[in-house]
Design a protein around this motif. Sequence first.
Motif, short mmCIF file in Angstrom:
data_model
loop_
_atom_site.label_atom_id
_atom_site.label_comp_id
_atom_site.label_asym_id
_atom_site.label_seq_id
_atom_site.Cartn_x
_atom_site.Cartn_y
_atom_site.Cartn_z
N ARG A 199 0.77 -1.35 0.22
CA ARG A 199 0.18 0.09 0.08
C ARG A 199 0.93 1.21 -0.09
O ARG A 199 0.39 2.36 -0.29
N LEU A 200 2.06 1.10 0.43
CA LEU A 200 3.05 2.63 0.44
C LEU A 200 4.19 1.95 -0.35
O LEU A 200 4.84 0.88 -0.36
N GLY A 201 4.48 2.69 -1.57
CA GLY A 201 5.32 2.46 -2.42
C GLY A 201 6.84 2.73 -1.98
O GLY A 201 7.02 3.45 -0.99
N GLU A 202 7.68 2.28 -2.55
CA GLU A 202 9.21 2.41 -2.24
C GLU A 202 9.65 3.48 -1.99
O GLU A 202 10.27 4.09 -1.27
N HIS A 203 9.16 4.45 -3.25
CA HIS A 203 9.66 5.94 -3.35
C HIS A 203 8.98 6.60 -2.03
O HIS A 203 9.59 7.53 -1.30
N GLU A 204 7.92 6.43 -1.75
CA GLU A 204 7.03 7.02 -0.66
C GLU A 204 7.57 6.71 0.77
O GLU A 204 7.62 7.41 1.57
N PHE A 205 8.22 5.42 0.93
CA PHE A 205 8.61 4.84 2.10
C PHE A 205 10.10 5.14 2.42
O PHE A 205 10.39 5.33 3.60
N ARG A 206 10.93 5.49 1.38
CA ARG A 206 12.31 5.61 1.52
C ARG A 206 12.37 6.55 2.53
O ARG A 206 13.47 6.57 3.44
N PRO A 207 11.99 7.82 2.47
CA PRO A 207 12.21 8.72 3.43
C PRO A 207 11.62 8.64 4.81
O PRO A 207 12.46 8.94 5.79
N LEU A 208 10.84 7.83 4.84
CA LEU A 208 10.22 7.43 6.32
C LEU A 208 10.95 6.53 7.09
O LEU A 208 11.55 6.55 8.12
N ARG A 209 11.58 5.46 6.23
CA ARG A 209 12.56 4.31 6.73
C ARG A 209 13.73 5.24 7.31
O ARG A 209 14.37 4.72 8.16
N LEU A 210 14.36 6.05 6.20
CA LEU A 210 15.64 6.96 6.35
C LEU A 210 15.36 7.73 7.84
O LEU A 210 16.37 7.56 8.75
N GLN A 211 14.35 8.18 8.10
CA GLN A 211 14.06 8.94 9.28
C GLN A 211 13.84 8.14 10.59
O GLN A 211 13.89 8.72 11.67
N ASN A 212 13.87 6.91 10.31
CA ASN A 212 13.91 5.73 11.38
C ASN A 212 15.32 5.04 11.44
O ASN A 212 15.35 4.21 11.88
N GLY A 213 16.25 5.79 10.77
CA GLY A 213 17.41 4.93 10.67
C GLY A 213 17.72 3.69 9.75
O GLY A 213 18.91 3.28 10.15
N LEU A 214 16.74 3.43 9.10
CA LEU A 214 16.83 2.07 8.31
C LEU A 214 17.23 2.40 6.81
O LEU A 214 16.56 3.09 6.21
N TYR A 215 18.63 1.87 6.56
CA TYR A 215 19.06 1.94 5.07
C TYR A 215 18.90 0.42 4.60
O TYR A 215 18.86 -0.38 5.39
N VAL A 216 19.00 0.37 3.07
CA VAL A 216 19.12 -0.80 2.66
C VAL A 216 20.52 -0.76 2.15
O VAL A 216 20.94 0.03 1.24
N GLN A 217 21.13 -1.74 2.51
CA GLN A 217 22.67 -1.78 2.43
C GLN A 217 22.90 -3.06 1.57
O GLN A 217 22.09 -3.45 0.85
N ARG A 218 24.34 -3.36 1.38
CA ARG A 218 24.77 -4.18 0.50
C ARG A 218 24.33 -5.81 0.50
O ARG A 218 23.72 -6.29 -0.08
N HIS A 219 24.49 -6.12 1.94
CA HIS A 219 24.09 -7.28 2.27
C HIS A 219 22.41 -7.50 2.97
O HIS A 219 21.87 -8.50 2.74
N ALA A 220 22.32 -6.69 3.69
CA ALA A 220 21.17 -6.35 4.75
C ALA A 220 20.81 -5.10 4.74
O ALA A 220 21.70 -4.35 4.54
N PRO A 221 19.58 -4.86 5.55
CA PRO A 221 19.29 -3.39 5.68
C PRO A 221 20.15 -3.27 7.13
O PRO A 221 20.78 -4.24 7.85
N MET A 222 20.51 -1.99 7.33
CA MET A 222 21.22 -1.53 8.30
C MET A 222 20.55 -0.10 9.21
O MET A 222 19.74 0.50 8.76
#
Lengths: 157, 552
Positions: free
Chosen positions: B30-53
């Motif tokens: 229901r929430l697109g990647e583009h819309e989710f991205r800044p929300l997860r970043l503002q919660n410290g969550l990156y998508v990294q090389r092997h796994a999320p950080m």
Amino acid sequence: MSTLIRHGTVADDDWQWIEGDVTQLVERMEAGERLVLPLAVWLAHRLRRDPPRVGVWLGPDDPLEALLPWLADIPLVAIRFPLFTDGRGYSLARLLRCRYGYTGELRAVSDVLVDQLAVMAQCGFDSFGLRADQPPAEALAALVGGLRSPWPVIAMP
Amino acid sequence: MYRYKQADQRLVEDRVAQFRDQMTRFLDGRLGEHEFRPLRLQNGLYVQRHAPMLRVAIPYGTLAAYQLRKLADIARRFDRGYGHFTTRSNIQFNWVRLEEAPDILAELATVQMHAIQTSGNCIRNITTDPFAAVAADELFDPRPYCEIVRQWSTLAPEFLFLPRKFKIAFAGGAEDRAAVRFHDIGAFARVADDGRIGFEIFVGGGLGRTPMVGRTIRDFLPREELLNYFEAILRVYNRHGRRDNKYKARIKILVKDLTLEGFSREVEEEWAWTRGGPGCISDATFREMEAFFARHDYAPAAADDPGYLAALAGSRAFARWVERNVSAHRELGYAVVTLSLKKTGVPPGDATAEQMDGVAELAERFSAGEIRVSHEQNLVLPHVARRDLPALWEGARALGMATPNIGLLTDLVCCPGGDFCSLANARSIPVAAAIQQRFDDLDYLFDLGPLELNMSGCVNACGHHHIGHIGILGVDKNNEEWYQVTLGGREGSQAVLGRVIGPSFAAGEIPDVIADLLEVYVDERHEGEIFIDTVERLGLDAFKARVYGGAV
């Protein structure tokens, strides 16, 4: 179809949006249509405008100064968010509300998403033209229960 | 330490619920990647090389023992049993599962912690001097101001979608141990002639792609105007900073484009509206905050405790550790201890869950339950009685955290690099390990004396390579890892950026290059002259000639 939320409820939008300097604008105003004009057009027509009927919309980099002398008479100021990640509109809203004392309807339009509504409301927006895909029920819930900073957002002069 | 009030606790709990909902909507589409991205970043969550950080905030680098235990618990249950302390005094978990991030945040909320605004184009975690409130050279404790700014900036509605990230640092000592001139805003403690408390304000500093030393925008800002003035800076930046190119979007570029004078004029104009107004911080607020950070109650302790003196005389290893890892404390009979996260063979800044638990226990036994994280990626125990140093040393040795190398070559600062980070052009951890292995002779390291080596795996400069006396930057040339070396960088009050010495090197060449640079220093140094001072006196040519054999 974009949903409008105004003062906490889903509302009909009775404003006509004007994107550029279109023909017969004066005639339409005189015929009683409620028009929202881009800043440049609004400025060009303001001497002939009918205050209760004409709104103005701003882009994120539009200056506010030209509006200030007439602010008390403007029924609707809309601020466009070309992208939801463009935060300039937040500053414009706070300036209009807190510094310049604008009390009319302040509407966020364009890329307006559920997850930003509470923060927009905290900056002073009281109406929201949602992006077409945004679910109205979730938007209403976000406005009521959305997370807000507990630090007082100071009523800056 | 600051203790959450009801509103703080509610905020972090509500934030968990909010992010859980956002994550659910993202996972079910229901929430697109583009819309989710800044929300997860503002919660410290990156998508990294092997796994999320997940990057967890450690506000101004201060941790209580029970919080560090929770970090250990999270490392065990949600990661692979370790975490990485960063150059902005946060901790990163490199192996989390995306869908478990809300559960981790919920765990953090139980110990008054969160990951809010540790990434994204917003005001980031506030940093300060790891020796705050215990340094002998301190004008006043910067932490009450950090906490005020933390509260103000958390979810500050106007500033959640800035052109780019925004970092603020405070320093309270005569010596700058927080690199304030390399932040978007740096605040340096000042006391006016009439006794008023305030700050010198620097603006537009930063490392990254276009490194710049921050410049003074205000010699003295009275403390009550902090938020009015910061808000003025942020508003000018939010409205006028570039948004068309993320590499030109930091405030330093706006300051450069407008010139300092032009930018300052805009800020003054903005500030004139609020100056002296309701946004001034009240004396009551200062008093309330200062009470949270009231001076630790030190029991009287002898400076020349016999047990401590006997240990110093009896053990060369202990004496060495005291020389490098123990710093002067403002209180007689006390010391500030730095636990090294730079043991050879361990990625700089990494700590296992067992080490975190062990440090929590040491902090409770010897340091009033308090731990600080330094921007050099070490852990600091700020309240240690000198008589406890031998026992603490034994405890730290058992944890592998007593390497006596603080401030020496092997205390190098290093980002996670290409082993983890998807931004990196090159790996940094193996190069750091090679350097530590090559130079692990303690006599040689002690003879070299204070020397800062910083390494970043890409131009984003998380390893702060520009301010290392020796800096190493990983670059990509035709899909190969190469390393550029800079020399002469420096933090603190004489802040200066390092300069590139010449063409870059393959990873295997780096230890030899470092050896060459050190040889020049050893050959040319004056009595008592530290490495960076020799570099400044000689200039780069002598070093270049040795490294490149006169070919450059």
